[in-house]
Motif scaffolding. Sequence first.
Motif, PDB file in Angstrom:
ATOM      1  N   THR A  48      -3.386   3.827  -2.269  1.00  0.00           N
ATOM      2  CA  THR A  48      -3.504   2.693  -3.174  1.00  0.00           C
ATOM      3  C   THR A  48      -3.186   1.419  -2.401  1.00  0.00           C
ATOM      4  N   TYR A  49      -3.805   0.320  -2.810  1.00  0.00           N
ATOM      5  CA  TYR A  49      -3.635  -0.962  -2.149  1.00  0.00           C
ATOM      6  C   TYR A  49      -3.497  -2.072  -3.181  1.00  0.00           C
ATOM      7  N   VAL A  50      -2.703  -3.059  -2.835  1.00  0.00           N
ATOM      8  CA  VAL A  50      -2.693  -4.264  -3.650  1.00  0.00           C
ATOM      9  C   VAL A  50      -4.021  -4.979  -3.431  1.00  0.00           C
ATOM     10  N   GLU A  51      -4.494  -5.673  -4.448  1.00  0.00           N
ATOM     11  CA  GLU A  51      -5.819  -6.285  -4.390  1.00  0.00           C
ATOM     12  C   GLU A  51      -5.983  -7.207  -3.184  1.00  0.00           C
ATOM     13  N   ALA A  52      -4.935  -7.900  -2.815  1.00  0.00           N
ATOM     14  CA  ALA A  52      -5.016  -8.903  -1.745  1.00  0.00           C
ATOM     15  C   ALA A  52      -5.348  -8.320  -0.375  1.00  0.00           C
ATOM     16  N   LYS A 110      -7.074  -5.142  -0.036  1.00  0.00           N
ATOM     17  CA  LYS A 110      -8.159  -4.155  -0.125  1.00  0.00           C
ATOM     18  C   LYS A 110      -9.305  -4.543   0.784  1.00  0.00           C
ATOM     19  N   ARG A 123      -9.173  -4.707   3.915  1.00  0.00           N
ATOM     20  CA  ARG A 123      -8.673  -5.233   5.192  1.00  0.00           C
ATOM     21  C   ARG A 123      -7.597  -4.334   5.802  1.00  0.00           C
ATOM     22  N   THR A 162       0.832  -1.193   0.000  1.00  0.00           N
ATOM     23  CA  THR A 162       0.000   0.000   0.000  1.00  0.00           C
ATOM     24  C   THR A 162       0.868   1.244   0.000  1.00  0.00           C
TER      25      THR A 162
END
Length: 119
Positions: free
Chosen positions: A61-65, A67, A69, A49
Amino acid sequence: QVQLVESGGGLVQPGGSLSLSCAASGRTFSSGTMGWFRQPPGKEREFVTAIAWSETGEKTTYVEAVKGRFIISRDVAKKSVFLQMNSLKYEDTALYYCTAVEGSSWKYWGRGIQVTVSS
């Protein structure tokens, strides 16, 4: 020069929560980007992130894994960035690194802090 020091890691059960902090010292910026990467056991370091700020506001921004959480935030007065991790999973186990951008690259890195999700 910027120094970054992480804190707050440890052992947590699946489904639990943990909060990481990253304190920055040295030169700081009125605008910039900081973030978190992680390196799971036996794997490459990966982006988690980032938070970018300027006079006009902030963007995360966040990596999908992660998001939904994980939440990244910052405290301007404390020159710190935080990572709130909820609903932790076994696969979140990793060495977590705080990092800061200078120019167009992730130039500054903390030493890393271990997060272990285990029952």
